[in-house]
Write an enzyme that holds these catalytic residues in place. Structure first.
Site, PDB file in Angstrom:
ATOM      1  N   ILE A 476      45.668  38.239  31.534  1.00 37.20           N
ATOM      2  CA  ILE A 476      44.544  38.877  31.134  1.00 37.20           C
ATOM      3  C   ILE A 476      45.030  39.847  29.963  1.00 37.20           C
ATOM      4  CG2 ILE A 476      42.991  40.515  31.753  1.00 37.20           C
ATOM      5  CD1 ILE A 476      43.055  39.445  34.422  1.00 37.20           C
ATOM      6  N   THR A 548      46.896  45.428  35.222  1.00 41.01           N
ATOM      7  CA  THR A 548      47.770  44.824  36.312  1.00 41.01           C
ATOM      8  C   THR A 548      46.952  44.747  37.418  1.00 41.01           C
ATOM      9  OG1 THR A 548      48.153  47.264  36.875  1.00 41.01           O
ATOM     10  CG2 THR A 548      49.569  46.422  34.999  1.00 41.01           C
ATOM     11  N   GLU A 599      33.662  46.835  34.626  1.00 41.15           N
ATOM     12  CA  GLU A 599      32.708  45.671  35.042  1.00 41.15           C
ATOM     13  C   GLU A 599      33.295  44.261  35.419  1.00 41.15           C
ATOM     14  OE1 GLU A 599      29.675  43.994  35.792  1.00 41.15           O
ATOM     15  OE2 GLU A 599      28.941  45.055  34.077  1.00 41.15           O
ATOM     16  N   GLY A 657      45.378  26.037  39.095  1.00 41.04           N
ATOM     17  CA  GLY A 657      45.452  27.491  38.915  1.00 41.04           C
ATOM     18  C   GLY A 657      44.433  28.273  39.433  1.00 41.04           C
ATOM     19  N   ASP A 671      40.340  40.036  49.098  1.00 38.28           N
ATOM     20  CA  ASP A 671      39.882  40.125  47.640  1.00 38.28           C
ATOM     21  C   ASP A 671      38.376  40.363  47.566  1.00 38.28           C
ATOM     22  OD1 ASP A 671      40.285  40.509  44.671  1.00 38.28           O
ATOM     23  OD2 ASP A 671      39.262  38.500  44.599  1.00 38.28           O
ATOM     24  N   LYS A 675      35.710  43.538  46.515  1.00 34.79           N
ATOM     25  CA  LYS A 675      34.755  43.517  45.656  1.00 34.79           C
ATOM     26  C   LYS A 675      33.405  43.864  46.438  1.00 34.79           C
ATOM     27  CE  LYS A 675      36.632  39.493  42.920  1.00 34.79           C
ATOM     28  NZ  LYS A 675      36.317  38.179  42.584  1.00 34.79           N
ATOM     29  N   GLY A 789      39.484  33.626  35.591  1.00 35.87           N
ATOM     30  CA  GLY A 789      40.058  32.895  34.586  1.00 35.87           C
ATOM     31  C   GLY A 789      40.311  34.103  33.312  1.00 35.87           C
TER      32      GLY A 789
END
Length: 804
Positions: A476, A548, A599, A657, A671, A675, A789
């Site tokens: 990223i 990170t 965001e 991936g 995860d 969120k 992604g």
């Protein structure tokens, strides 16, 4: 005919080598136009001459040693610059005679009580007289070009105000025209000098050599005056304090005067006066970089560019505040104040007065503070005794001036200025604006000066550029740097980069075309040191970008917000900390007027957080949110049943991936739970992570063990998922891992969704968010698209940065 004046001083005539380079510039210019050269004394010589005079007056014989140093320096220059024996002999003789004359002057003043202004001017004149003669001889010798020495005392007529003489322009113009009328060759003129009607030597004060160039140029009607210095032109700020200061292409006479008055040392305000009268452009050039374009000073510069051209400052200032009821509506109060400061010989640099006339604030140099206060106390002694007038002062102040012709009539200039300083906790102690609107001046504490200059400079000259400090250069972070480089908008400057091995910092910006190489060659990583350096850099609009997944770094956000950093991050670790930290950061953000942009915490590049905020801001009420928050789990259940076992689909997702290196980190639902917690808090629910009910898809027996073995063992549990799939298909439904927020409860689990449910329409690795509200009751507002992604996540972070 002389059409161009070239003036050289300071380091331009500091050494024989520089005199040689200077002469090359003169010869090149002379091939196009008739030129005249004005020079100052060799660098440092004027100070040595005045030191010699002080030594002589004190009765010390040490002045003779100073004279010997001065003589030897000029003889050495002659030896290196003049090859022709006859010329060299003449030059040596000239130097020795002139130094002999100087020795005679010093002998006459030896033992006196003090050096008079007239004697000081005479002593100081020897520097230019030596310099101009040697430069002239060198031009003739090295380039076979006729050149002659011109003593300005023969044609610059002044009054007898020694040290800072005023020029009689009418007589001087006539004398200059007559002096140069029939002469041929390149004249090398002594700068800084003039003479009275009686033939007494005078000097023209600070910036005198520049002034001399403008005087001669105006009298001869030249087309341009070139001032050659050691910088590429007039800079937008002092480069010692503002590392990103840039050379200005063009400025008006008025802008140059304002900038010079308020501390810009490239040119003195007096220099402009003769040029303004004759409308002669002045260009500031760099002797050490002749190819640089320089800065053109002229009547009407182009209208392009920022409204603010330059930010300058004056140090060692004190504020004197005269206040009291006796000042209100009493005619002559201001006149009494200024008369008192005049008697104290205190120069008033800035004036600020309230419309009530209750107080008048004056800015003066701190060295003049005591005499100014004493004079004011004497002037208002009766009122002070009666208690109707009071005097106070504030020391350790600096004046900052914001200058630009296009400030006139441009709304918002002052607003941006005060906001930039206010947001960064810099207190303004006094404000003044000239009637021309091309200057806003203010005072701040001396300790805040450098930071204020940089904040204002970035806000105006770079139009609010954002200064980015990036942590993490993985998928990223690296993609984000690539996108910023491709954007090329000039609105973003990368000032710091750090990863788990190396760190890099540059106040002027890091070249994104080679950031990897620069980082590889930089210091070893030390996060505390890097963060401290980032805090100390005096720049506005600092943005800390965390790419990170580190909780340790996330816990630095409060500290960074307190230091004035905006924060943009895809790292969701902070937003799932306890409510105490969550609230504390929001309080710090508000107190420091900085933003926290996240965001990408939930939907990568999808507008999820902003959609919630827009709905709430518009008065709507969110009653339920449900969706598929994991691109990995979306891919798995969109493809499970098409062919292959559950374990096979998970393996394919890993190969493509979509999963973490250990797929259990996706399948355990943690995860998704994070969120969900972020969205719950976004709509106002004060819940903790433990309150989110999460179904893990990792069989209990497989919680432990190495990741490499997990997929092989997962095949043993295919039957469990196959039964769920068959059951769903029999009822016309599909399997989806659904996150749901409703009636204050948050949960994430595998569900069977009906085919008319928006959650059944996902494809590939899409994320989907369905918002049910008062307005969207029957059919939800749906946000759907790629939720993972590097490209889309980095794009989302970039969008957040640009919104700051």
């Amino acid at each position: 005919m002389i059409k161009k004046i070239l003036k050289f001083g300071g380091s331009s005539v500091g050494t024989p080598k520089m005199i040689s380079e200077t002469s090359k510039i003169v010869i090149a210019a002379s091939k196009k136009d008739g030129v005249a050269v004005v020079v100052s004394a060799f660098q440092g010589i004027t100070d040595q001459l005045l030191k010699s005079a002080k030594l002589a007056v004190s009765g010390s014989e040490k002045y003779k040693a100073e004279l010997e140093i001065i003589k030897n320096r000029h003889l050495e220059a002659v030896d290196k610059l003049v090859k022709n024996k006859k010329r060299k002999r003449e030059a040596v003789e000239y130097v020795e005679n002139l130094v002999g004359e100087l020795n005679g002057v010093l002998e006459k003043i030896s033992g006196k009580r003090e050096v008079s202004p007239k004697e000081s001017d005479l002593v100081a004149s020897f520097g230019e007289r030596l310099s101009a003669f040697i430069v002239s001889v060198h031009i003739s010798d090295a380039f076979s070009k006729k050149s002659y020495f011109a003593d300005a005392r023969e044609f610059v007529l002044t009054d007898d105000n020694f040290i800072n003489a005023a020029v009689d322009f009418h007589a001087t113009d006539r004398l200059i025209k007559n002096y140069f009328k029939n002469k041929r060759g390149i004249p090398v003129i002594t700068g800084f000098l003039g003479s009275t009607q009686k033939g007494e030597t005078t000097t023209l004060g600070r910036g005198g050599s520049d002034y001399s160039a403008a005087i001669v140029g105006a009298a001869l009607g030249v087309k341009i005056v070139e001032i050659w210095t050691d910088v590429d032109g007039i800079l937008s700020a002092d480069p010692k304090l503002v590392k990103n200061a840039k050379v200005l292409d063009e400025v008006s006479y008025e802008e140059a005067v304002e900038m010079a008055y308020f501390g810009a040392k490239v040119i003195h305000p007096l220099t402009m006066l003769p040029a303004v009268k004759k409308n002669i452009p002045i260009v500031i050039k760099n002797t050490f970089n002749p190819a640089a374009k320089g800065t053109l000073i002229l009547k009407n510069p182009y209208d392009e560019g920022p409204a603010v051209k330059g930010i300058t400052s004056i140090d060692d200032v004190s504020l004197v505040i005269v206040g009291g009821l006796s000042l209100i509506g009493i005619p002559g109060s201001a006149a009494r104040i200024f008369d008192a400061t005049r008697r104290a010989k205190a120069n008033v640099i800035l004036i600020s007065q309230a419309s009530s006339e209750h107080t008048v604030c004056l800015a003066i140099k701190t060295g003049e503070l005591k005499q100014a206060l004493d004079s004011l106390k004497k002037e208002f002694s009766k009122e002070i005794k009666a208690g109707s007038v009071n005097l106070s002062f504030i020391s350790d102040q600096a004046i900052i001036a914001v200058v630009g012709d296009r400030m006139r009539g441009t709304p918002g200039i002052s607003g941006k200025l005060f906001k930039a300083l206010g947001d960064n906790k810099i207190n303004i102690t006094a404000i003044a604006q000239g009637g021309s609107e091309r200057n806003i001046s203010l005072t701040v504490e001396s300790k805040d000066k450098a930071r204020a200059l940089n904040l204002i400079h970035d806000q105006y000259v770079f139009n609010g550029i954002k200064n980015i400090f990036l942590v993490g250069t993985g998928n990223i972070g690296g993609t984000l740097l690539k996108q910023i480089k491709e954007l090329g908008s000039g609105s973003l400057r990368i000032c710091g980069i750090i990863n788990d091995k190396k760190m890099l910092m540059s106040e002027t910006g890091i070249d994104l075309s080679k950031w990897q190489k620069l980082l590889e060659k930089s210091e070893d990583m030390d996060l505390a040191k890097w963060l401290e350096a980032a805090k100390k850099i005096n720049l506005a609009n600092k943005v800390f970008v965390d790419c990170t997944a580190s909780e340790f770094i996330a816990k630095k956000y409060i500290e960074l917000a307190e230091a004035g950093f905006n924060i943009a991050t895809p790292n969701k670790k902070f937003n799932v900390l306890g409510m105490k930290e969550y609230k504390k950061l929001r309080e710090v953000l508000s107190a420091n007027s900085v933003k926290f942009m996240y965001e990408t915490n939930v939907g990568a590049g999808l507008p999820v957080i902003s959609t919630i905020r827009d709905l709430i801001a518009s008065g709507d009420k969110i009653t339920k949110i449900e969706g598929i928050f994991s691109g990995t789990l979306s891919y798995i259940f969109n493809n499970y049943g098409v062919g292959g076992s559950f374990a096979t689909v998970v393996k394919t997702a890993k190969e493509l991936g979509y999963t973490e290196p250990d797929p259990r980190e996706d399948l355990n639902g943690q995860d998704v739970g994070r969120k969900l917690l972020i969205l719950a808090r976004e709509i106002g629910l004060e819940i903790e992570f433990k309150d989110v009910k999460i179904q893990s898809l990792v069989p209990t027996a497989l919680h432990r063990g190495v990741a490499e073995e997990f997929l092989g063992k997962l095949e043993k549990y295919d039957n469990y998922f196959a039964k769920l799939l068959v059951k769903a298909e029999k009822t016309g439904r599909v399997l989806r891992y659904v996150a749901k927020l409703e009636r204050g409860r948050a949960s994430a689990k595998l569900e069977m969704a009906s085919r008319d449910n928006p959650l059944a329409s996902t494809k590939g690795a899409d994320n989907i968010f369905a918002f049910y509200t008062k307005r969207y009751k029957e059919r939800p507002l749906v946000v759907q698209g790629p939720g993972a992604g590097a490209e889309v996540t980095a794009g989302g972070v970039l969008a957040d940065i640009l919104k700051i």
